[in-house]
Design a protein around this motif. Sequence first.
Motif, PDB file in Angstrom:
ATOM      1  N   ALA A  63       0.841  -1.188   0.000  1.00 17.54           N
ATOM      2  CA  ALA A  63       0.000   0.000   0.000  1.00 17.54           C
ATOM      3  C   ALA A  63       0.883   1.247   0.000  1.00 17.54           C
ATOM      4  N   ARG A  64       0.589   2.155  -0.894  1.00 12.27           N
ATOM      5  CA  ARG A  64       1.350   3.402  -0.960  1.00 12.27           C
ATOM      6  C   ARG A  64       0.868   4.373   0.114  1.00 12.27           C
ATOM      7  N   ARG A  65       1.776   5.206   0.569  1.00  9.83           N
ATOM      8  CA  ARG A  65       1.443   6.243   1.548  1.00  9.83           C
ATOM      9  C   ARG A  65       0.684   7.351   0.840  1.00  9.83           C
ATOM     10  N   ARG A  66      -0.356   7.832   1.464  1.00 10.35           N
ATOM     11  CA  ARG A  66      -1.097   8.984   0.940  1.00 10.35           C
ATOM     12  C   ARG A  66      -0.341  10.254   1.272  1.00 10.35           C
ATOM     13  N   GLU A  67      -0.476  11.237   0.426  1.00 10.32           N
ATOM     14  CA  GLU A  67       0.270  12.497   0.585  1.00 10.32           C
ATOM     15  C   GLU A  67       0.080  13.143   1.956  1.00 10.32           C
ATOM     16  N   ASN A  68      -1.093  13.052   2.528  1.00 12.09           N
ATOM     17  CA  ASN A  68      -1.366  13.728   3.804  1.00 12.09           C
ATOM     18  C   ASN A  68      -0.969  12.897   5.023  1.00 12.09           C
ATOM     19  N   GLU A  69      -0.439  11.689   4.814  1.00 12.52           N
ATOM     20  CA  GLU A  69      -0.015  10.841   5.927  1.00 12.52           C
ATOM     21  C   GLU A  69       1.471  11.059   6.226  1.00 12.52           C
ATOM     22  N   PRO A  70       1.866  10.912   7.488  1.00 10.22           N
ATOM     23  CA  PRO A  70       3.294  11.082   7.808  1.00 10.22           C
ATOM     24  C   PRO A  70       4.141   9.951   7.236  1.00 10.22           C
ATOM     25  N   VAL A  71       5.392  10.237   6.998  1.00 11.75           N
ATOM     26  CA  VAL A  71       6.352   9.222   6.577  1.00 11.75           C
ATOM     27  C   VAL A  71       6.584   8.287   7.758  1.00 11.75           C
ATOM     28  N   GLU A  72       6.468   6.984   7.514  1.00 10.99           N
ATOM     29  CA  GLU A  72       6.671   5.963   8.546  1.00 10.99           C
ATOM     30  C   GLU A  72       8.106   5.459   8.452  1.00 10.99           C
ATOM     31  N   LEU A  73       8.917   5.687   9.492  1.00 10.37           N
ATOM     32  CA  LEU A  73      10.312   5.271   9.503  1.00 10.37           C
ATOM     33  C   LEU A  73      10.554   4.245  10.596  1.00 10.37           C
ATOM     34  N   LEU A  74      11.181   3.137  10.224  1.00 10.56           N
ATOM     35  CA  LEU A  74      11.577   2.104  11.172  1.00 10.56           C
ATOM     36  C   LEU A  74      13.073   2.194  11.417  1.00 10.56           C
ATOM     37  N   ASP A  75      13.464   2.365  12.668  1.00 11.28           N
ATOM     38  CA  ASP A  75      14.865   2.286  13.070  1.00 11.28           C
ATOM     39  C   ASP A  75      15.084   0.866  13.570  1.00 11.28           C
ATOM     40  N   ALA A  76      15.615   0.018  12.693  1.00 12.01           N
ATOM     41  CA  ALA A  76      15.772  -1.407  12.972  1.00 12.01           C
ATOM     42  C   ALA A  76      17.113  -1.666  13.660  1.00 12.01           C
TER      43      ALA A  76
END
Length: 134
Positions: free
Chosen positions: A1-14
Amino acid sequence: ARRRENEPVELLDAGCGTGRLLCQMADNFPSFQFTALDLSPYYLDACKSSYAQMQASLSNCTSAEFVHANLEELPFPASSKDVVVCAYVFHELPPSARRKAVREFFRVLRPGGLCVLLESVQDGDLGPDMAGAL
């Protein structure tokens, strides 16, 4: 699923460790939504503490999620993260675990996502052809 423009960027620090890099990223990208993951509950507690201290000093810092899990079996749905960052972890892993972790990183990345692997070379990692190069 692509991120919608108005949603925040989801970043995982693994492999977040003590959270030093997480705090630097949060300071520079305050609109991102951060997830910190580590196998060590002790490092994860240190990361939570570091992040809480940083949050207390910044007015625009979002909350973060802290997850105790193995890089080889990420507890996230496929295509759920925009960025996966893994810094200075791979030298601690055997080659088979590295391969599993990378597969997991790309499984959880959304189409067009970014995977950032940051590592230092450890003596002995390069094999016999590169012996003495460090």
